[in-house]
Every structure is written in C-alpha cells, then in structure tokens.
Design a protein around this motif. Structure first.
Motif, PDB file in Angstrom:
ATOM      1  N   VAL A  96       0.807  -1.103   0.037  1.00  0.00           N
ATOM      2  CA  VAL A  96       0.000  -0.099  -0.165  1.00  0.00           C
ATOM      3  C   VAL A  96       0.926   1.234  -0.170  1.00  0.00           C
ATOM      4  CG1 VAL A  96      -1.526   1.446   1.420  1.00  0.00           C
ATOM      5  CG2 VAL A  96      -1.876  -1.049   1.262  1.00  0.00           C
ATOM      6  N   LYS A  97       1.804   1.359   1.110  1.00  0.00           N
ATOM      7  CA  LYS A  97       2.727   2.581   0.952  1.00  0.00           C
ATOM      8  C   LYS A  97       3.629   2.795  -0.353  1.00  0.00           C
ATOM      9  CE  LYS A  97       2.683   2.131   5.967  1.00  0.00           C
ATOM     10  NZ  LYS A  97       3.381   1.863   7.211  1.00  0.00           N
ATOM     11  N   SER A  98       4.388   1.358  -0.685  1.00  0.00           N
ATOM     12  CA  SER A  98       5.133   1.452  -1.822  1.00  0.00           C
ATOM     13  C   SER A  98       4.423   2.228  -2.834  1.00  0.00           C
ATOM     14  CB  SER A  98       5.681   0.141  -1.888  1.00  0.00           C
ATOM     15  OG  SER A  98       6.540   0.034  -3.024  1.00  0.00           O
ATOM     16  N   TYR A  99       3.573   1.628  -3.343  1.00  0.00           N
ATOM     17  CA  TYR A  99       2.671   1.945  -4.551  1.00  0.00           C
ATOM     18  C   TYR A  99       2.306   3.477  -4.396  1.00  0.00           C
ATOM     19  CZ  TYR A  99       2.875  -2.461  -7.187  1.00  0.00           C
ATOM     20  OH  TYR A  99       3.069  -3.519  -7.844  1.00  0.00           O
ATOM     21  N   LYS A 100       1.841   3.625  -3.270  1.00  0.00           N
ATOM     22  CA  LYS A 100       1.254   5.344  -2.882  1.00  0.00           C
ATOM     23  C   LYS A 100       2.463   5.942  -2.983  1.00  0.00           C
ATOM     24  CE  LYS A 100      -1.664   8.420  -1.490  1.00  0.00           C
ATOM     25  NZ  LYS A 100      -0.661   9.575  -0.980  1.00  0.00           N
ATOM     26  N   ARG A 101       3.535   5.721  -2.719  1.00  0.00           N
ATOM     27  CA  ARG A 101       4.675   6.608  -2.866  1.00  0.00           C
ATOM     28  C   ARG A 101       5.261   6.890  -4.137  1.00  0.00           C
ATOM     29  NH1 ARG A 101       7.690   3.885   0.133  1.00  0.00           N
ATOM     30  NH2 ARG A 101       9.037   2.974  -1.545  1.00  0.00           N
ATOM     31  N   CYS A 102       5.039   5.746  -5.019  1.00  0.00           N
ATOM     32  CA  CYS A 102       5.420   5.699  -6.357  1.00  0.00           C
ATOM     33  C   CYS A 102       4.782   6.529  -7.177  1.00  0.00           C
ATOM     34  CB  CYS A 102       5.809   4.368  -7.038  1.00  0.00           C
ATOM     35  SG  CYS A 102       7.043   3.226  -6.541  1.00  0.00           S
ATOM     36  N   GLY A 103       3.322   6.458  -7.022  1.00  0.00           N
ATOM     37  CA  GLY A 103       2.289   7.350  -7.773  1.00  0.00           C
ATOM     38  C   GLY A 103       2.595   8.720  -7.304  1.00  0.00           C
ATOM     39  N   ASP A 104       2.811   9.173  -5.965  1.00  0.00           N
ATOM     40  CA  ASP A 104       2.711  10.577  -5.679  1.00  0.00           C
ATOM     41  C   ASP A 104       4.093  10.966  -6.230  1.00  0.00           C
ATOM     42  OD1 ASP A 104       0.580  10.331  -4.238  1.00  0.00           O
ATOM     43  OD2 ASP A 104       1.503   9.983  -2.132  1.00  0.00           O
ATOM     44  N   GLU A 105       5.307  10.238  -6.443  1.00  0.00           N
ATOM     45  CA  GLU A 105       6.341  10.920  -6.872  1.00  0.00           C
ATOM     46  C   GLU A 105       6.373  10.999  -8.278  1.00  0.00           C
ATOM     47  OE1 GLU A 105       9.490   7.994  -5.579  1.00  0.00           O
ATOM     48  OE2 GLU A 105       9.789   8.622  -3.611  1.00  0.00           O
ATOM     49  N   LEU A 106       5.722  10.141  -9.123  1.00  0.00           N
ATOM     50  CA  LEU A 106       5.485  10.500 -10.378  1.00  0.00           C
ATOM     51  C   LEU A 106       4.732  11.643 -10.684  1.00  0.00           C
ATOM     52  CD1 LEU A 106       4.754   7.007 -12.177  1.00  0.00           C
ATOM     53  CD2 LEU A 106       6.389   8.622 -12.947  1.00  0.00           C
ATOM     54  N   LEU A 107       3.640  11.946  -9.967  1.00  0.00           N
ATOM     55  CA  LEU A 107       2.858  13.196 -10.246  1.00  0.00           C
ATOM     56  C   LEU A 107       3.540  14.348  -9.963  1.00  0.00           C
ATOM     57  CD1 LEU A 107      -0.665  11.908  -8.958  1.00  0.00           C
ATOM     58  CD2 LEU A 107       0.090  11.872 -11.235  1.00  0.00           C
ATOM     59  N   THR A 108       4.344  14.335  -8.784  1.00  0.00           N
ATOM     60  CA  THR A 108       5.125  15.450  -8.379  1.00  0.00           C
ATOM     61  C   THR A 108       6.116  15.790  -9.510  1.00  0.00           C
ATOM     62  OG1 THR A 108       4.973  15.024  -6.048  1.00  0.00           O
ATOM     63  CG2 THR A 108       6.901  16.530  -6.778  1.00  0.00           C
ATOM     64  N   GLU A 109       6.914  14.668  -9.877  1.00  0.00           N
ATOM     65  CA  GLU A 109       7.903  14.957 -10.932  1.00  0.00           C
ATOM     66  C   GLU A 109       7.121  15.484 -12.183  1.00  0.00           C
ATOM     67  OE1 GLU A 109       9.451  11.160 -11.314  1.00  0.00           O
ATOM     68  OE2 GLU A 109      10.910  11.388  -9.599  1.00  0.00           O
ATOM     69  N   TRP A 110       6.053  15.171 -12.453  1.00  0.00           N
ATOM     70  CA  TRP A 110       5.090  15.601 -13.645  1.00  0.00           C
ATOM     71  C   TRP A 110       4.496  16.989 -13.432  1.00  0.00           C
ATOM     72  CZ3 TRP A 110       5.742  14.159 -18.888  1.00  0.00           C
ATOM     73  CH2 TRP A 110       6.571  13.030 -18.962  1.00  0.00           C
ATOM     74  N   HIS A 111       4.692  17.490 -12.193  1.00  0.00           N
ATOM     75  CA  HIS A 111       4.074  18.894 -11.804  1.00  0.00           C
ATOM     76  C   HIS A 111       2.428  18.626 -11.743  1.00  0.00           C
ATOM     77  CE1 HIS A 111       7.892  21.056 -11.720  1.00  0.00           C
ATOM     78  NE2 HIS A 111       8.018  20.288 -12.664  1.00  0.00           N
ATOM     79  N   ILE A 112       1.827  17.376 -11.590  1.00  0.00           N
ATOM     80  CA  ILE A 112       0.376  17.281 -11.782  1.00  0.00           C
ATOM     81  C   ILE A 112      -0.186  17.257 -10.166  1.00  0.00           C
ATOM     82  CG2 ILE A 112      -1.432  15.563 -12.076  1.00  0.00           C
ATOM     83  CD1 ILE A 112      -0.057  16.797 -14.758  1.00  0.00           C
ATOM     84  N   ARG A 113      -1.020  18.406  -9.998  1.00  0.00           N
ATOM     85  CA  ARG A 113      -1.597  18.259  -8.583  1.00  0.00           C
ATOM     86  C   ARG A 113      -2.832  17.662  -8.738  1.00  0.00           C
ATOM     87  NH1 ARG A 113      -2.713  24.520  -6.764  1.00  0.00           N
ATOM     88  NH2 ARG A 113      -0.273  24.354  -7.184  1.00  0.00           N
TER      89      ARG A 113
END
Length: 269
Positions: free
Chosen positions: A138-155
């Motif tokens: 749960v934590k691992s996939y959430k972290r990956c998803g959040d990091e991707l959105l941050t890198e792509w400047h998606i709020r």
C-alpha cells in the motif's frame, strides 16, 4: 498539436532521465475511462484485444513452487511485453516524448489505484505476515504514484484519464482483492514486479543504447531488482498450505502480465 500534447511534449523532455518511479492512480477504477489522444484525435491506445497471445501452457505439473510454475506458464506474455512499442521505443531511444509522457501519467494512476486495491485486501485481515506485506505494498505503490505526479507537476490526479489497457490492468487487481482471499492480491501483483527486471536482463543481453531514455531504463528496468521475491515466498507458503487454487492463481497472474504487456503496447511509437 493541441495544447495538452504541447504540455506533455515539454514535460517529457524535461523529465526524461530523471523520472525514477514506477506505476499508479488516484480515482476508483469505475471512475476511470479511456480518452487519451494525440494531435489529430488519434487514440494512443491501440485496443486491449491487439495481438493478445494465450498463456504458454507448458503442460508442466505445478509443484510446491507455484510462483515458478506461474512464471513459466505465461512466457508468451513476456515476449509480447518485450516486443511492445513502449519497451522497444525506450530501448532504442526512439519513443516519441509525448507517448512517453502519456504512459508515465497513466502509470502514476496505476500505482495509486494499486495502493487502494492492496488496502482493500489488507483491511480483510486483523494481523499476521500477509497483512504486513499488503500494508507495505500500500505504502510503496502510493509513494511511487505520488512521486510520479510530483515529477510531472500534476496536482489534480483525478484529471488524468487512463486508457482501456491500463484500466483493464487495474481492474484485474481490484477484482482479485475484492472477490478473493487477500493472498490473490499478492499473486496478481507479482508479474509487474518481476517483469520489469526481466526486461532489463533481456535488454542488457542485447547491449542496446537507450539514448535520452538511458537513465530511466537503467533505473526502472534494473535487472538486479528482486523485490518480487518476498511476494513469491508468501505465495508459495500459502499454496503449500492448500490456501491457493493454482488455476485461479493462474487466471489472475496471467491477466496481470497480459495487462502489463497490453499497457506497454498501447502507446504509439
């Protein structure tokens, strides 16, 4: 080229070589639907039914090592993934940046939805090693998803609409965690975690140059990654105890690796 494609094109060049996450989603699968398009209104997706092979079906009997059997029974899907437009595109450094960007944004949504799906499975258990493993995912996939959105400047993650292939891939895991014993959520997650380093092994053997995608390939298709093994150990333990039906396991496992291959092959070169 429409405005959205221009943004994706610019973001792709800005983040190629720095994107260091894998997959995810921010809305329930029922809310996601296919709409990704390129300029000229050509669908990025080429259809979930495109060139779908059948499980290899080696005829080998399943021993106590269920994970080994599942991997070998689905060899054809690995071949499909290896020859997909996304993998060959990043391998050769020829994938269009817009297509790369569209895949990455969907991948972020995939990860977030996987996190939610794992949480559904974890909530069915009060304690134990399986619950701990599910909560880790749960934590691992959430972290990956959040990091991707941050890198792509998606709020606003819910604004991202995934394609049919990504959606079917998500739905398979949701079905496993919603309708079956929580261990099937682990079974359905193994293909993703094992396939990426396997692709890295094949690419390295071929000694390819990856161009602008070199950093991304080296990080995400890292052939030394073995995080999937802890999921396989848990799967084999439950199978040895008679708590997993091998045919049901093959169904969810095959649908997952098929989903990964179809998702890879849904982008335009």
């Amino acid at each position: 080229m429409n405005g959205m494609c221009i943004v994706l094109f610019i973001l792709a060049f800005a983040s190629i070589g720095t994107c260091q996450s894998v997959q995810s989603t921010a809305r329930t699968p029922e809310c996601l639907h296919f709409s990704s398009k390129t300029s000229g209104n050509n669908h990025i997706s080429q259809g979930f039914g495109k060139r779908i092979p059948k499980p290899t079906g080696t005829g080998h009997e399943c021993s106590h090592n269920l994970s080994h059997w599942l991997w070998h029974e689905t060899e054809n899907f690995r071949t499909w993934a290896m020859n997909s437009t996304f993998v060959t595109g990043v391998r050769d450094g020829t994938l269009h940046p817009t297509s790369f960007g569209i895949f990455m944004l969907q991948d972020a949504i995939f990860c977030l939805e996987m996190s939610k799906s794992f949480q559904v499975a974890a909530n069915q258990l009060s304690n134990g090693s399986l619950k701990s493993l599910l909560e880790h995912e749960v934590k691992s996939y959430k972290r990956c998803g959040d990091e991707l959105l941050t890198e792509w400047h998606i709020r606003n993650a819910p604004a991202i609409v995934v394609g049919a292939e990504c959606q079917e891939y998500i739905d398979n895991h949701v079905n496993a965690t919603r309708d079956e014993h929580p261990i099937y959520g682990i079974v359905a997650a193994i293909p993703c975690l094992r396939l990426w380093p396997w692709i890295g092994q094949q690419i390295n053997l071929q000694n390819h140059q990856y161009g602008v995608y070199t950093d991304w390939v080296n990080y995400n298709f890292d052939p030394t990654y073995d995080g999937y093994k802890k999921l396989e150990v848990m799967t084999n333990e439950f199978y040895a105890k008679g708590l997993i039906d091998k045919d049901k396991a093959l169904h969810y496992y095959a649908k997952s690796i098929e989903g990964e291959a179809a998702f890879f092959d849904s982008v335009k070169p």
